[in-house]
Design a protein around this motif. Structure first.
Motif: not given
Length: 264
Positions: A177-188
């Motif tokens: 979940l943490t990795i996914g959130m980090l990926f999402g933040a970079i994408w955003a």
């Protein structure tokens, strides 16, 4: 390849997973259980890969497309749990749940040949959603085991060995979940110029992440209070369901959230 071919892959995959679950209970059936599970995963992923090629985009846009990945990752999570901790029943439950999501997709696929909007045409799109789907599957396995412990046979104690399995699954699921959130933040940041905007989807993702962290910290400090810990785990899983698909129906997300799945 199009959606009409799904049943030709889903049924053989389910059959393999069912045989795998049955072999897990057979004497000396460990190797065969693993083999049939892997065979089912290969068959099912062949359809996902075929859809990816035919759509010319990752099949991750609609709710039906994410259910494809969830149906795939549930047996993956079950296999990991079985190989690591030898819990035979987990293969049966992961197969049953995968079958439920497959049936939903057969009745309501929600898979469309649509071009991705510009914001989704990012290299972070696929890893962000795939990592999340794997996390959801692992956390789903933890929730299943939590229900098993809460409704176990009368008189059967909950010991730390049983709770350790929930802990380990939560550790793995929360890490992804943490990795996914980090990926999402970079994408955003690349798509909209900011890492976080408190979009309804982001808010519920944060609530889900914090719910799992609360369980972890509770277990570290209150190890003897098993039922309370299991209650926290199930509450976190409810938050996850709201984050995954419940947010699509919230008034705060209608016409405002950029994260709601295309439901049409």
């Amino acid at each position: 390849m199009d959606w009409s071919h799904f049943i030709c892959f889903a049924l053989p995959a389910l059959l393999c997973w069912g045989v795998s679950a049955w072999m897990a209970y057979r004497p000396e059936g460990f190797g065969r259980a693993v083999t049939f599970n892997l065979l089912g995963l290969v068959v099912f992923f062949a359809f996902i890969a075929g859809m990816w090629i035919s759509l010319e985009r990752p099949p991750l846009r609609t709710m039906g497309e994410t259910r494809l990945w969830y149906s795939f990752f549930l047996p993956v999570a079950g296999l990991i749990t079985y190989v690591r901790w030898r819990y035979k029943w987990i293969l049966s439950f992961s197969t049953l749940l995968a079958g439920v999501f497959i049936c939903i997709n057969l009745l309501k696929p929600e898979i469309h040949n649509k071009t991705l909007m510009p914001a989704l045409q990012s290299p972070w799109f696929a890893p962000h959603v795939i990592v999340y789907m794997f996390a959801y599957a692992v956390l789903g396995a933890a929730a299943i085991f939590a229900l098993y412990l809460l409704f176990r046979r009368k008189g059967e104690a909950i010991d730390n060995d049983k709770m350790d399995l929930c802990d380990n699954l939560i550790y793995v699921g929360t890490a992804f979940l943490t990795i996914g959130m980090l990926f999402g933040a970079i994408w955003a940041k690349e798509a909209w110029g900011h890492y976080w905007s408190w979009d309804p989807k982001e808010t519920w993702a944060a609530a889900t992440w914090m719910g799992n962290l609360l369980y972890i910290h509770f277990r570290l400090n209150r190890q003897a209070r098993h039922k309370a810990a299991l209650g926290l785990l199930l509450l976190s899983f409810i938050l996850l369901q709201v984050c995954w698909f419940g947010v699509n129906y919230l008034p705060s997300a209608q016409g405002k959230s950029v994260h709601t799945y295309n439901m049409e």
